[in-house]
Design a protein around this motif. Structure first.
Motif, PDB file in Angstrom:
ATOM      1  N   GLU A  26       0.828  -1.208   0.000  1.00 17.92           N
ATOM      2  CA  GLU A  26       0.000   0.000   0.000  1.00 17.92           C
ATOM      3  C   GLU A  26       0.863   1.260   0.000  1.00 17.92           C
ATOM      4  OE1 GLU A  26      -3.320   0.277  -0.409  1.00 17.92           O
ATOM      5  OE2 GLU A  26      -3.326  -1.898  -0.705  1.00 17.92           O
ATOM      6  N   LEU A  27       1.966   1.227   0.752  1.00 13.52           N
ATOM      7  CA  LEU A  27       2.880   2.377   0.739  1.00 13.52           C
ATOM      8  C   LEU A  27       3.482   2.575  -0.657  1.00 13.52           C
ATOM      9  CD1 LEU A  27       4.858   2.103   4.109  1.00 13.52           C
ATOM     10  CD2 LEU A  27       3.249   3.900   3.436  1.00 13.52           C
ATOM     11  N   THR A  28       3.800   1.483  -1.329  1.00 16.28           N
ATOM     12  CA  THR A  28       4.360   1.564  -2.681  1.00 16.28           C
ATOM     13  C   THR A  28       3.343   2.186  -3.639  1.00 16.28           C
ATOM     14  OG1 THR A  28       5.771  -0.345  -2.266  1.00 16.28           O
ATOM     15  CG2 THR A  28       5.377   0.224  -4.573  1.00 16.28           C
ATOM     16  N   LYS A  29       2.084   1.783  -3.534  1.00 15.17           N
ATOM     17  CA  LYS A  29       1.028   2.378  -4.364  1.00 15.17           C
ATOM     18  C   LYS A  29       0.893   3.872  -4.076  1.00 15.17           C
ATOM     19  CE  LYS A  29      -1.872  -1.749  -4.639  1.00 15.17           C
ATOM     20  NZ  LYS A  29      -3.159  -2.327  -4.201  1.00 15.17           N
ATOM     21  N   LEU A  30       0.927   4.222  -2.789  1.00 16.33           N
ATOM     22  CA  LEU A  30       0.825   5.627  -2.401  1.00 16.33           C
ATOM     23  C   LEU A  30       1.989   6.419  -2.977  1.00 16.33           C
ATOM     24  CD1 LEU A  30      -0.500   7.933  -0.811  1.00 16.33           C
ATOM     25  CD2 LEU A  30       0.801   7.145   1.206  1.00 16.33           C
ATOM     26  N   LEU A  31       3.192   5.869  -2.908  1.00 19.31           N
ATOM     27  CA  LEU A  31       4.366   6.538  -3.460  1.00 19.31           C
ATOM     28  C   LEU A  31       4.194   6.796  -4.953  1.00 19.31           C
ATOM     29  CD1 LEU A  31       7.257   7.602  -3.231  1.00 19.31           C
ATOM     30  CD2 LEU A  31       8.054   5.244  -3.539  1.00 19.31           C
ATOM     31  N   GLN A  32       3.686   5.815  -5.674  1.00 13.82           N
ATOM     32  CA  GLN A  32       3.470   5.980  -7.115  1.00 13.82           C
ATOM     33  C   GLN A  32       2.452   7.081  -7.398  1.00 13.82           C
ATOM     34  OE1 GLN A  32       2.400   1.935  -8.059  1.00 13.82           O
ATOM     35  NE2 GLN A  32       4.533   1.300  -8.350  1.00 13.82           N
ATOM     36  N   LYS A  33       1.360   7.121  -6.621  1.00 22.40           N
ATOM     37  CA  LYS A  33       0.333   8.146  -6.811  1.00 22.40           C
ATOM     38  C   LYS A  33       0.877   9.539  -6.505  1.00 22.40           C
ATOM     39  CE  LYS A  33      -3.715   5.266  -5.942  1.00 22.40           C
ATOM     40  NZ  LYS A  33      -4.837   4.980  -5.037  1.00 22.40           N
ATOM     41  N   LEU A  34       1.621   9.656  -5.403  1.00 18.93           N
ATOM     42  CA  LEU A  34       2.179  10.955  -5.028  1.00 18.93           C
ATOM     43  C   LEU A  34       3.192  11.441  -6.056  1.00 18.93           C
ATOM     44  CD1 LEU A  34       2.656  10.401  -1.188  1.00 18.93           C
ATOM     45  CD2 LEU A  34       1.013  11.959  -2.274  1.00 18.93           C
ATOM     46  N   THR A  35       4.010  10.525  -6.551  1.00 23.44           N
ATOM     47  CA  THR A  35       5.013  10.883  -7.558  1.00 23.44           C
ATOM     48  C   THR A  35       4.326  11.343  -8.836  1.00 23.44           C
ATOM     49  OG1 THR A  35       6.571   9.296  -6.605  1.00 23.44           O
ATOM     50  CG2 THR A  35       7.025  10.047  -8.841  1.00 23.44           C
ATOM     51  N   ALA A  36       3.305  10.583  -9.261  1.00 23.57           N
ATOM     52  CA  ALA A  36       2.567  10.945 -10.479  1.00 23.57           C
ATOM     53  C   ALA A  36       1.877  12.300 -10.334  1.00 23.57           C
ATOM     54  CB  ALA A  36       1.545   9.862 -10.817  1.00 23.57           C
ATOM     55  N   ALA A  37       1.445  12.629  -9.118  1.00 24.52           N
ATOM     56  CA  ALA A  37       0.763  13.903  -8.871  1.00 24.52           C
ATOM     57  C   ALA A  37       1.747  15.054  -8.666  1.00 24.52           C
ATOM     58  CB  ALA A  37      -0.151  13.774  -7.661  1.00 24.52           C
ATOM     59  N   LYS A  49       3.799  15.505  -6.142  1.00 25.07           N
ATOM     60  CA  LYS A  49       3.932  15.892  -4.730  1.00 25.07           C
ATOM     61  C   LYS A  49       5.258  15.368  -4.192  1.00 25.07           C
ATOM     62  CE  LYS A  49      -0.984  16.230  -3.957  1.00 25.07           C
ATOM     63  NZ  LYS A  49      -2.107  15.872  -3.098  1.00 25.07           N
ATOM     64  N   LEU A  50       6.318  16.111  -4.485  1.00 22.62           N
ATOM     65  CA  LEU A  50       7.678  15.677  -4.192  1.00 22.62           C
ATOM     66  C   LEU A  50       7.943  15.479  -2.702  1.00 22.62           C
ATOM     67  CD1 LEU A  50      10.486  14.998  -5.213  1.00 22.62           C
ATOM     68  CD2 LEU A  50      11.039  17.415  -5.117  1.00 22.62           C
ATOM     69  N   GLU A  51       7.554  16.437  -1.880  1.00 26.71           N
ATOM     70  CA  GLU A  51       7.839  16.347  -0.449  1.00 26.71           C
ATOM     71  C   GLU A  51       7.171  15.119   0.177  1.00 26.71           C
ATOM     72  OE1 GLU A  51       7.161  19.102   3.453  1.00 26.71           O
ATOM     73  OE2 GLU A  51       7.773  20.096   1.611  1.00 26.71           O
ATOM     74  N   GLU A  52       5.898  14.918  -0.156  1.00 23.99           N
ATOM     75  CA  GLU A  52       5.185  13.751   0.371  1.00 23.99           C
ATOM     76  C   GLU A  52       5.773  12.455  -0.167  1.00 23.99           C
ATOM     77  OE1 GLU A  52       3.741  16.432  -0.961  1.00 23.99           O
ATOM     78  OE2 GLU A  52       2.085  17.107   0.303  1.00 23.99           O
ATOM     79  N   SER A  53       6.166  12.459  -1.447  1.00 24.11           N
ATOM     80  CA  SER A  53       6.784  11.279  -2.064  1.00 24.11           C
ATOM     81  C   SER A  53       8.069  10.890  -1.343  1.00 24.11           C
ATOM     82  CB  SER A  53       7.103  11.533  -3.542  1.00 24.11           C
ATOM     83  OG  SER A  53       5.950  11.751  -4.283  1.00 24.11           O
ATOM     84  N   LEU A  54       8.881  11.893  -1.035  1.00 25.08           N
ATOM     85  CA  LEU A  54      10.143  11.631  -0.343  1.00 25.08           C
ATOM     86  C   LEU A  54       9.912  11.040   1.046  1.00 25.08           C
ATOM     87  CD1 LEU A  54      12.232  14.757  -1.388  1.00 25.08           C
ATOM     88  CD2 LEU A  54      12.569  12.386  -2.122  1.00 25.08           C
ATOM     89  N   GLU A  55       8.891  11.529   1.737  1.00 23.98           N
ATOM     90  CA  GLU A  55       8.575  11.021   3.075  1.00 23.98           C
ATOM     91  C   GLU A  55       8.152   9.549   3.008  1.00 23.98           C
ATOM     92  OE1 GLU A  55       8.483  11.139   7.109  1.00 23.98           O
ATOM     93  OE2 GLU A  55       9.173  12.735   5.789  1.00 23.98           O
TER      94      GLU A  55
END
Length: 166
Positions: A53-64, A66-72
């Motif tokens: 689920e974290l991996t999916k979230l990372l992909q969504k944040l990156t696609a959107a 949202k760099l800061e959230e992606s890095l976290e």
């Protein structure tokens, strides 16, 4: 889940006595090791799902974008290697006068004010490195299979042998 370590130890001691009385004499260490293996078997699928689920979230944040959230999220995933982070997180009796608290975010703090960063070098083998903020110390360590002991040495030739703090 915050559990009282004294109560847990009392339950384990009680179980040890029951097992002895039942004719299946087991040591407290073997009961604790059995408990740790059972806990790992239950937690592993949950942690794998959480990581997915974290991996999916990372992909969504990156696609959107949202760099800061992606890095976290990426940092959290990095330190969750194969779900082993839960094994090492907690308080450790470091000598007679210090307690080191290893955190899930790759940092650790010390009761006497020091701290630093840690990272897995081989999570499957329980091997990790701690880099202290002061003193120039770098510890190369291994956590025991039961998760209650850390051993190794540092770059200044000192042996390290610490126990989980209860």
């Amino acid at each position: 889940m915050n559990q009282n370590p004294v109560m847990i130890k009392s339950v384990v001691v009680g179980l040890s006595l029951v097992l002895s009385v039942a004719g299946r004499s087991q040591t407290l260490d073997s009961v604790i090791a059995d408990h740790q293996r059972a806990k790992e078997a239950i937690l592993r699928p949950l942690e794998d799902k959480y990581d997915a689920e974290l991996t999916k979230l990372l992909q969504k944040l990156t696609a959107a974008g949202k760099l800061e959230e992606s890095l976290e999220v990426e940092r959290l995933l990095k330190f969750r290697t194969h779900g082993r982070v839960s094994v090492i997180i907690g308080r450790w009796a470091w000598g007679t006068d210090r307690v080191v608290t290893i955190q899930s975010d790759g940092r650790f703090t010390v009761s006497k004010g020091d701290g630093g960063k840690w990272n897995w070098t081989n999570a499957d083998q329980g091997e990790f490195t701690m880099i202290w903020d002061s003193g120039g110390y770098v510890d190369k360590l291994t956590i025991s299979p039961d998760g209650n002991n850390i051993t190794g040495s540092n770059n200044k030739g000192h042996k390290v042998n610490v126990l989980r703090s209860r």
